[in-house]
Design an enzyme around this catalytic site. Structure first.
Site, short mmCIF file in Angstrom:
data_model
loop_
_atom_site.label_atom_id
_atom_site.label_comp_id
_atom_site.label_asym_id
_atom_site.label_seq_id
_atom_site.Cartn_x
_atom_site.Cartn_y
_atom_site.Cartn_z
N ARG A 66 -0.68 9.95 -9.88
CA ARG A 66 -0.61 9.02 -11.03
C ARG A 66 -1.90 8.70 -11.60
O ARG A 66 -2.00 8.38 -12.88
CB ARG A 66 0.34 7.95 -10.67
CG ARG A 66 1.56 8.19 -10.52
CD ARG A 66 2.35 6.85 -10.01
NE ARG A 66 2.10 6.34 -8.78
CZ ARG A 66 2.38 6.65 -7.63
NH1 ARG A 66 3.17 7.66 -7.27
NH2 ARG A 66 1.87 6.15 -6.56
N GLU A 103 -1.81 3.53 7.32
CA GLU A 103 -1.25 2.71 8.50
C GLU A 103 -0.71 3.55 9.82
O GLU A 103 -1.04 3.40 11.13
CB GLU A 103 0.15 2.02 8.12
CG GLU A 103 0.49 0.90 8.62
CD GLU A 103 1.85 0.33 7.96
OE1 GLU A 103 2.39 -0.56 8.69
OE2 GLU A 103 2.25 0.69 6.84
P1 AMP Z 1 -4.47 2.44 -1.11
O1 AMP Z 1 -5.43 3.56 -0.48
O2 AMP Z 1 -3.78 1.53 0.20
O3 AMP Z 1 -5.22 1.42 -1.60
O4 AMP Z 1 -3.37 2.83 -1.57
C1 AMP Z 1 -3.42 3.42 -3.14
C2 AMP Z 1 -2.59 4.59 -3.36
O5 AMP Z 1 -1.36 4.79 -2.88
C3 AMP Z 1 -2.71 4.86 -5.11
O6 AMP Z 1 -3.00 6.30 -5.28
C4 AMP Z 1 -1.22 4.49 -5.30
O7 AMP Z 1 -0.76 5.29 -6.24
C5 AMP Z 1 -0.29 4.49 -4.13
N1 AMP Z 1 0.40 3.14 -3.77
C6 AMP Z 1 0.01 2.45 -2.68
N2 AMP Z 1 0.89 1.24 -2.62
C7 AMP Z 1 1.85 1.32 -3.84
C8 AMP Z 1 2.71 0.56 -4.20
N3 AMP Z 1 3.26 -0.36 -3.61
N4 AMP Z 1 3.28 1.02 -5.64
C9 AMP Z 1 3.01 2.36 -6.03
N5 AMP Z 1 1.86 3.18 -5.52
C10 AMP Z 1 1.42 2.83 -4.45
#
Ligand code: AMP
Length: 178
Positions: A66, A103
């Site tokens: 995205r 996780e």
């Molecule tokens: P992180 O690495 O934990 O910061 O996760 C970020 C990535 O996971 C991004 O590319 C987001 O598109 C996706 N992502 C994580 N949590 C969500 C959520 N609650 N809703 C949509 N996309 C998420």
């Protein structure tokens, strides 16, 4: 013309919350209604690029998948190139790879070795900041090829997951904060 406060409230209203997607306990932030609204989509790009003008950024790096949508539009606006960071195994040429913890298990992302020049000024964009693992790994890939990150920008930040802490070396900007 709305002020940015009103615009951000309108973007927030358009974000759709999907409980238990893709798995139980996760509330997915669905940005497709924002993209479908020409004015909101355009406002997102204006706000994500607000600290820069054409000529100040050499490349906008977008994170799979995205992040590509916002980063590509931001690149056009800033008259900069667009560079994808992709999940391992998707880029056809030689890549640098970076793994990070999820996780459960790990994830690996990649960038083409010649995607950025040493010293290139980069704006890094993704749709959402959660734990910050994805953005941190992407930033490491950008730095691996000697480019410099000017800012990391997100449409959405889940602040309760403290992703910003992992990105404390960089200026971080997000539009809608939960
Ligand atoms: P992180 O690495 O934990 O910061 O996760 C970020 C990535 O996971 C991004 O590319 C987001 O598109 C996706 N992502 C994580 N949590 C969500 C959520 N609650 N809703 C949509 N996309 C998420």
């Amino acid at each position: 013309m709305h002020d940015s406060h009103t615009t951000i409230a309108n973007i927030e209203r358009a974000i759709r919350n999907i409980p238990d997607f893709p798995k139980a306990g996760i509330q997915f932030k669905d940005i497709t209604p924002v993209l479908a609204d020409a004015r909101l989509f355009s406002s997102c790009i204006d706000l994500l690029t607000a600290n820069f003008q054409a000529g100040m950024v050499d490349a906008v790096v977008g994170i799979d998948a995205r992040g590509f949508i916002f980063a590509a539009a931001a690149a056009l606006k800033l008259q900069a190139g667009f560079i994808p960071v992709r999940k391992k195994g998707k880029l056809p040429y030689s890549t640098h790879e970076q793994s990070y913890e999820l996780e459960y298990g790990t994830n690996t992302i990649a960038i083409h070795i010649d995607a950025l020049r040493r010293g290139s000024r980069v704006l890094l964009i993704d749709d959402l900041l959660a734990t910050g693992g994805t953005a941190e790994a992407s930033a490491l890939l950008v730095e691996k090829v000697g480019a410099k990150i000017l800012e990391i920008s997100f449409v959405i930040e889940l602040s309760f997951l403290n992703g910003r802490q992992r990105l404390s070396r960089f200026p971080v900007r997000s539009l809608v904060v939960y």
